[in-house]
Design a protein around this motif. Structure first.
Motif, mmCIF file in Angstrom:
data_model
loop_
_atom_site.group_PDB
_atom_site.id
_atom_site.type_symbol
_atom_site.label_atom_id
_atom_site.label_comp_id
_atom_site.label_asym_id
_atom_site.label_seq_id
_atom_site.Cartn_x
_atom_site.Cartn_y
_atom_site.Cartn_z
ATOM 1 N N MET A 1 -54.499 -5.507 -32.658
ATOM 2 C CA MET A 1 -54.616 -4.304 -33.490
ATOM 3 C C MET A 1 -55.462 -3.250 -32.797
ATOM 4 S SD MET A 1 -55.266 -5.841 -37.334
ATOM 5 C CE MET A 1 -55.782 -4.232 -37.942
ATOM 6 N N ALA A 2 -56.617 -3.665 -32.284
ATOM 7 C CA ALA A 2 -57.545 -2.724 -31.662
ATOM 8 C C ALA A 2 -56.952 -2.054 -30.430
ATOM 9 C CB ALA A 2 -58.842 -3.441 -31.294
ATOM 10 N N LEU A 3 -56.066 -2.759 -29.741
ATOM 11 C CA LEU A 3 -55.488 -2.242 -28.506
ATOM 12 C C LEU A 3 -54.121 -1.594 -28.704
ATOM 13 C CD1 LEU A 3 -56.494 -5.102 -26.031
ATOM 14 C CD2 LEU A 3 -57.591 -2.882 -26.371
ATOM 15 N N GLY A 4 -53.691 -1.474 -29.941
ATOM 16 C CA GLY A 4 -52.457 -0.757 -30.225
ATOM 17 C C GLY A 4 -51.180 -1.546 -30.057
ATOM 18 N N VAL A 5 -51.264 -2.874 -30.036
ATOM 19 C CA VAL A 5 -50.053 -3.699 -29.964
ATOM 20 C C VAL A 5 -49.323 -3.586 -31.304
ATOM 21 C CG1 VAL A 5 -49.148 -6.035 -29.627
ATOM 22 C CG2 VAL A 5 -51.138 -5.257 -28.322
ATOM 23 N N ARG A 6 -48.002 -3.407 -31.250
ATOM 24 C CA ARG A 6 -47.244 -3.119 -32.463
ATOM 25 C C ARG A 6 -46.581 -4.336 -33.107
ATOM 26 N NH1 ARG A 6 -49.964 0.649 -33.596
ATOM 27 N NH2 ARG A 6 -48.514 1.145 -35.279
ATOM 28 N N ARG A 7 -46.613 -5.494 -32.430
ATOM 29 C CA ARG A 7 -45.916 -6.645 -32.991
ATOM 30 C C ARG A 7 -46.755 -7.907 -32.839
ATOM 31 N NH1 ARG A 7 -40.231 -7.126 -33.322
ATOM 32 N NH2 ARG A 7 -40.282 -4.869 -33.011
ATOM 33 N N LEU A 8 -46.808 -8.698 -33.911
ATOM 34 C CA LEU A 8 -47.527 -9.967 -33.919
ATOM 35 C C LEU A 8 -46.616 -11.043 -34.483
ATOM 36 C CD1 LEU A 8 -50.248 -11.607 -33.706
ATOM 37 C CD2 LEU A 8 -50.643 -10.943 -36.100
ATOM 38 N N VAL A 9 -46.554 -12.183 -33.808
ATOM 39 C CA VAL A 9 -45.833 -13.349 -34.317
ATOM 40 C C VAL A 9 -46.832 -14.494 -34.424
ATOM 41 C CG1 VAL A 9 -43.994 -15.023 -33.915
ATOM 42 C CG2 VAL A 9 -43.654 -12.613 -33.292
ATOM 43 N N VAL A 10 -46.897 -15.105 -35.592
ATOM 44 C CA VAL A 10 -47.816 -16.216 -35.841
ATOM 45 C C VAL A 10 -46.997 -17.463 -36.163
ATOM 46 C CG1 VAL A 10 -49.662 -17.107 -37.303
ATOM 47 C CG2 VAL A 10 -49.609 -14.670 -36.713
ATOM 48 N N VAL A 11 -47.273 -18.549 -35.468
ATOM 49 C CA VAL A 11 -46.634 -19.828 -35.797
ATOM 50 C C VAL A 11 -47.505 -20.517 -36.839
ATOM 51 C CG1 VAL A 11 -45.819 -22.044 -34.941
ATOM 52 C CG2 VAL A 11 -45.604 -19.999 -33.509
ATOM 53 N N GLY A 12 -47.026 -20.490 -38.070
ATOM 54 C CA GLY A 12 -47.726 -21.154 -39.160
ATOM 55 C C GLY A 12 -47.123 -22.527 -39.402
ATOM 56 N N ALA A 13 -47.004 -22.906 -40.668
ATOM 57 C CA ALA A 13 -46.457 -24.221 -40.979
ATOM 58 C C ALA A 13 -45.948 -24.255 -42.409
ATOM 59 C CB ALA A 13 -47.509 -25.306 -40.791
#
Length: 265
Positions: free
Chosen positions: A115-127
């Motif tokens: 977020m702080a560096l301006g990345v526009r996409r996040l994928v989280v492997v949950g469960a």
């Protein structure tokens, strides 16, 4: 569905693990530039010796601790997407706080740096955790389902902070708004390496997964408990990180959708 031309560099946390290495391999296969942030900062021998040789050597391996953002800030800078596949099973030797932290904050901290560096996409492997699993879905002594709590914390961050403060939440924010995808696999089938030894989980899990996934739609609650292949999870992660369909909104991909929607190229 075509990947966005802008999404070229992916940073993977947990790339030496069972699921994380599958994601890294899939991303390399699809032609993306991949950086893996790991504590060791190098590919383990079993990845370099993969039968499909060469993919691990194409990755930019960086040393970093997910809980210490200063160790990987430079690795994340300029990324198009960050994928976090960090987790820890609730072993009896661990405290509740360790289990919550190692399934929650280890995924949240890289997201905050993104977020702080301006990345526009996040994928989280949950469960996706079946309600009858002790120590993960419900109380197990003082552990009190800490695994589930940690995974829920990571999902909440992706929804309420990463997208909530940078996307419109309705899917209309476009490619310039932040988007997040949370994958919720159940049991993951494949070959897991433990202390240099290959454990073929697929021998027991793949037939069960195939049988359950073919049940009629009326039995979807039962089918949703089927094991999913690591390849399906990897495809979903890479597509979630790169395809325009996931831009500017929060998306959850449940276990059954992973099996039925990401089973092929």
């Amino acid at each position: 569905m075509a990947a966005s031309a802008a999404a070229k560099r992916l940073v993977v946390f947990g790339g030496t693990g069972f699921v994380g290495s599958g994601i890294a391999k899939e991303a390399v296969k699809r032609g993306f530039d991949v950086t893996c942030v790991t504590r060791g900062g190098a590919a383990p021998a079993h990845l370099l010796g993969d039968a499909e040789r060469g993919w691990a050597s194409e990755i930019d391996w960086r040393r970093g601790d997910a809980l210490r953002p200063e160790t990987y800030r430079d690795a994340v800078r300029g990324a198009d997407a960050v994928i976090t596949a960090v987790g820890r099973l609730p072993m009896p030797s661990l405290t509740r706080e360790e289990i919550v932290r190692d399934n929650g904050e280890t995924n949240v901290a890289p997201g905050r740096v993104a977020m702080a560096l301006g990345v526009r996409r996040l994928v989280v492997v949950g469960a996706s955790i079946p309600p009858f699993v002790p120590g993960m879905a419900f109380g197990w002594g003082f552990k009190d389902a800490a695994y589930k709590v940690g995974k829920a914390n990571a999902e909440r961050f992706a929804r309420e902070e990463f997208v909530g403060s940078g996307g419109d939440g309705d899917g209309d924010g476009g490619n310039n708004a932040r988007g997040a995808v949370v994958l919720k696999p159940g049991g993951v089938s494949g070959t897991r390496w433990v202390d240099g030894v290959a454990v073929p989980l697929y021998v027991a899990m793949a037939p069960l997964g195939f049988a359950l996934s073919k049940l009629p739609s009326a039995l979807d609650p039962l089918a949703s408990l089927a094991p999913v292949s690591v390849e399906c999870v990897a495809r979903a992660a890479v597509r979630g990180a790169t395809e325009d369909a996931y831009a500017g909104k929060f998306t959850v991909i449940e276990n059954l959708e992973l099996i039925r929607g990401f089973g092929g190229d």
